[in-house]
Design a protein around this motif. Structure first.
Motif, mmCIF file in Angstrom:
data_model
loop_
_atom_site.group_PDB
_atom_site.id
_atom_site.type_symbol
_atom_site.label_atom_id
_atom_site.label_comp_id
_atom_site.label_asym_id
_atom_site.label_seq_id
_atom_site.Cartn_x
_atom_site.Cartn_y
_atom_site.Cartn_z
ATOM 1 N N GLN A 176 5.501 2.177 21.390
ATOM 2 C CA GLN A 176 4.033 1.868 21.288
ATOM 3 C C GLN A 176 3.508 2.368 22.273
ATOM 4 O O GLN A 176 2.672 2.982 23.491
ATOM 5 N N ARG A 177 4.596 1.775 23.636
ATOM 6 C CA ARG A 177 2.987 1.868 24.928
ATOM 7 C C ARG A 177 3.794 3.291 25.840
ATOM 8 O O ARG A 177 3.234 4.141 27.107
ATOM 9 N N HIS A 178 4.195 4.338 24.995
ATOM 10 C CA HIS A 178 5.192 5.557 25.781
ATOM 11 C C HIS A 178 4.303 6.788 24.876
ATOM 12 O O HIS A 178 5.106 7.639 24.954
ATOM 13 N N LEU A 179 3.547 7.179 24.338
ATOM 14 C CA LEU A 179 3.258 8.161 23.526
ATOM 15 C C LEU A 179 1.892 9.294 24.613
ATOM 16 O O LEU A 179 2.201 9.904 23.991
ATOM 17 N N THR A 180 1.443 8.250 25.519
ATOM 18 C CA THR A 180 0.996 9.097 26.754
ATOM 19 C C THR A 180 2.142 10.023 27.246
ATOM 20 O O THR A 180 1.564 11.511 27.745
ATOM 21 N N LYS A 181 2.791 9.656 27.548
ATOM 22 C CA LYS A 181 4.416 10.752 28.124
ATOM 23 C C LYS A 181 5.116 10.614 27.187
ATOM 24 O O LYS A 181 6.177 11.975 27.336
ATOM 25 N N PHE A 182 6.493 9.375 27.518
ATOM 26 C CA PHE A 182 7.278 10.038 27.216
ATOM 27 C C PHE A 182 7.757 10.773 25.596
ATOM 28 O O PHE A 182 8.260 11.470 24.833
ATOM 29 N N TYR A 183 6.248 10.458 24.462
ATOM 30 C CA TYR A 183 6.741 11.003 23.208
ATOM 31 C C TYR A 183 4.847 12.413 23.421
ATOM 32 O O TYR A 183 4.718 12.790 22.480
ATOM 33 N N ASN A 184 5.004 12.563 25.074
ATOM 34 C CA ASN A 184 3.918 14.048 24.841
ATOM 35 C C ASN A 184 4.139 15.095 25.211
ATOM 36 O O ASN A 184 4.541 15.106 26.251
ATOM 37 N N SER A 218 20.337 11.302 32.045
ATOM 38 C CA SER A 218 19.568 11.879 32.528
ATOM 39 C C SER A 218 17.925 11.479 31.359
ATOM 40 O O SER A 218 17.973 10.829 30.707
ATOM 41 N N ASP A 219 17.177 11.652 32.038
ATOM 42 C CA ASP A 219 15.273 11.827 31.194
ATOM 43 C C ASP A 219 15.474 12.556 30.108
ATOM 44 O O ASP A 219 15.763 11.995 29.156
ATOM 45 N N GLN A 220 16.092 13.224 30.353
ATOM 46 C CA GLN A 220 16.290 14.273 28.888
ATOM 47 C C GLN A 220 17.572 13.679 27.983
ATOM 48 O O GLN A 220 17.140 14.132 27.212
ATOM 49 N N GLU A 221 18.050 13.193 28.386
ATOM 50 C CA GLU A 221 19.467 12.975 27.564
ATOM 51 C C GLU A 221 18.224 11.268 26.639
ATOM 52 O O GLU A 221 18.313 11.769 25.282
ATOM 53 N N ALA A 222 17.248 10.899 27.172
ATOM 54 C CA ALA A 222 17.400 9.955 26.918
ATOM 55 C C ALA A 222 16.041 10.500 25.383
ATOM 56 O O ALA A 222 15.759 9.414 25.318
ATOM 57 N N LEU A 223 15.183 11.267 25.821
ATOM 58 C CA LEU A 223 14.242 11.924 25.607
ATOM 59 C C LEU A 223 14.563 12.524 23.840
ATOM 60 O O LEU A 223 14.199 11.899 23.248
ATOM 61 N N ASP A 224 15.352 12.626 24.063
ATOM 62 C CA ASP A 224 16.302 13.410 23.456
ATOM 63 C C ASP A 224 16.472 12.329 22.254
ATOM 64 O O ASP A 224 16.773 13.006 20.606
ATOM 65 N N MET A 225 17.438 11.315 22.287
ATOM 66 C CA MET A 225 18.203 10.663 21.939
ATOM 67 C C MET A 225 17.101 9.465 21.283
ATOM 68 O O MET A 225 16.705 9.308 19.603
ATOM 69 N N ALA A 226 15.413 9.855 21.663
ATOM 70 C CA ALA A 226 14.504 9.113 21.432
ATOM 71 C C ALA A 226 13.686 9.726 20.002
ATOM 72 O O ALA A 226 13.484 9.044 19.355
ATOM 73 N N ALA A 262 3.577 17.781 26.391
ATOM 74 C CA ALA A 262 2.956 17.864 27.038
ATOM 75 C C ALA A 262 3.054 17.451 28.775
ATOM 76 O O ALA A 262 3.225 18.227 29.953
ATOM 77 N N ALA A 263 3.689 16.288 28.419
ATOM 78 C CA ALA A 263 3.809 15.515 29.855
ATOM 79 C C ALA A 263 5.210 16.256 30.261
ATOM 80 O O ALA A 263 5.166 15.913 31.720
ATOM 81 N N TRP A 264 6.064 17.026 29.324
ATOM 82 C CA TRP A 264 7.041 17.222 29.367
ATOM 83 C C TRP A 264 7.528 18.111 30.609
ATOM 84 O O TRP A 264 8.279 18.477 31.162
#
Length: 95
Positions: free
Chosen positions: A81-89, A29-37, A91-93
Protein backbone atom coordinates in the motif's frame (compact mmCIF):
# COMPACT_ATOMS: atom_id res chain seq x y z
CA UNK A 1 18.20 0.00 -1.39
CA UNK A 2 21.16 0.12 0.89
CA UNK A 3 24.35 -1.40 -0.38
CA UNK A 4 25.86 -1.34 3.08
CA UNK A 5 25.82 -3.17 6.36
CA UNK A 6 24.03 -1.02 8.92
CA UNK A 7 25.52 -0.69 12.39
CA UNK A 8 22.50 -2.19 14.15
CA UNK A 9 22.57 -5.26 11.89
CA UNK A 10 26.35 -5.65 12.19
CA UNK A 11 26.00 -5.87 15.98
CA UNK A 12 24.14 -9.14 15.48
CA UNK A 13 26.87 -10.70 13.35
CA UNK A 14 29.54 -12.60 15.28
CA UNK A 15 32.29 -11.43 12.93
CA UNK A 16 31.53 -7.80 13.86
CA UNK A 17 30.53 -8.03 17.51
CA UNK A 18 32.25 -11.18 18.78
CA UNK A 19 29.00 -12.76 19.98
CA UNK A 20 26.59 -14.94 18.00
CA UNK A 21 23.19 -13.65 17.04
CA UNK A 22 22.60 -13.58 13.30
CA UNK A 23 24.15 -16.41 11.28
CA UNK A 24 24.58 -14.49 8.04
CA UNK A 25 23.07 -11.98 5.68
CA UNK A 26 21.91 -12.38 2.08
CA UNK A 27 22.50 -9.65 -0.48
CA UNK A 28 19.38 -8.79 -2.51
CA UNK A 29 19.29 -6.21 -5.27
CA UNK A 30 16.49 -3.72 -5.78
CA UNK A 31 15.68 -5.42 -9.10
CA UNK A 32 15.42 -8.85 -7.45
CA UNK A 33 13.03 -7.44 -4.84
CA UNK A 34 10.95 -5.70 -7.49
CA UNK A 35 10.77 -8.86 -9.60
CA UNK A 36 9.79 -10.96 -6.58
CA UNK A 37 7.08 -8.52 -5.51
CA UNK A 38 5.53 -8.55 -8.97
CA UNK A 39 5.85 -12.34 -9.23
CA UNK A 40 4.10 -12.87 -5.89
CA UNK A 41 1.36 -10.40 -6.78
CA UNK A 42 0.78 -12.01 -10.17
CA UNK A 43 1.04 -15.68 -9.14
CA UNK A 44 0.06 -15.76 -5.44
CA UNK A 45 -2.09 -12.66 -5.02
CA UNK A 46 0.27 -11.28 -2.35
CA UNK A 47 0.57 -7.48 -2.44
CA UNK A 48 3.88 -7.04 -0.62
CA UNK A 49 6.07 -4.09 0.20
CA UNK A 50 9.75 -3.89 -0.59
CA UNK A 51 10.94 -5.26 2.77
CA UNK A 52 8.76 -8.36 2.51
CA UNK A 53 9.89 -8.84 -1.10
CA UNK A 54 13.55 -8.66 -0.01
CA UNK A 55 12.83 -11.27 2.66
CA UNK A 56 11.25 -13.58 0.06
CA UNK A 57 14.19 -13.26 -2.33
CA UNK A 58 16.59 -14.05 0.51
CA UNK A 59 14.47 -17.03 1.57
CA UNK A 60 14.58 -18.44 -1.97
CA UNK A 61 18.35 -17.93 -2.16
CA UNK A 62 18.82 -19.74 1.16
CA UNK A 63 16.42 -22.54 0.19
CA UNK A 64 18.40 -23.24 -2.97
CA UNK A 65 21.47 -24.00 -0.81
CA UNK A 66 19.68 -26.51 1.45
CA UNK A 67 18.91 -30.17 1.06
CA UNK A 68 15.48 -31.33 -0.13
CA UNK A 69 12.93 -31.42 2.68
CA UNK A 70 14.50 -28.49 4.55
CA UNK A 71 12.24 -25.77 5.89
CA UNK A 72 12.77 -22.05 5.37
CA UNK A 73 10.60 -19.38 6.97
CA UNK A 74 10.46 -15.63 6.52
CA UNK A 75 8.36 -12.71 7.66
CA UNK A 76 6.09 -10.74 5.34
CA UNK A 77 6.61 -7.53 7.25
CA UNK A 78 4.93 -4.98 4.99
CA UNK A 79 2.30 -4.70 2.32
CA UNK A 80 2.41 -2.79 -0.95
CA UNK A 81 0.00 0.00 0.00
CA UNK A 82 2.73 2.52 0.87
CA UNK A 83 4.69 1.62 -2.25
CA UNK A 84 2.23 2.57 -4.98
CA UNK A 85 4.05 5.69 -6.18
CA UNK A 86 7.50 4.08 -6.51
CA UNK A 87 7.78 0.32 -6.04
CA UNK A 88 4.67 -0.51 -8.06
CA UNK A 89 5.00 2.38 -10.51
CA UNK A 90 6.92 1.37 -13.67
CA UNK A 91 7.63 5.01 -14.54
CA UNK A 92 9.51 5.48 -11.27
CA UNK A 93 11.88 2.63 -12.13
CA UNK A 94 12.74 4.17 -15.49
CA UNK A 95 14.24 7.25 -13.81
Amino acid sequence: GNDRLTANFAMGLQEHSGSPGIDSAVRVSDQEALDMAHHLLRHEGLFLGSSAAVNCVAAVKVARTLTPGSTVTTILCDNGQRHLTKFYNPAAWEE
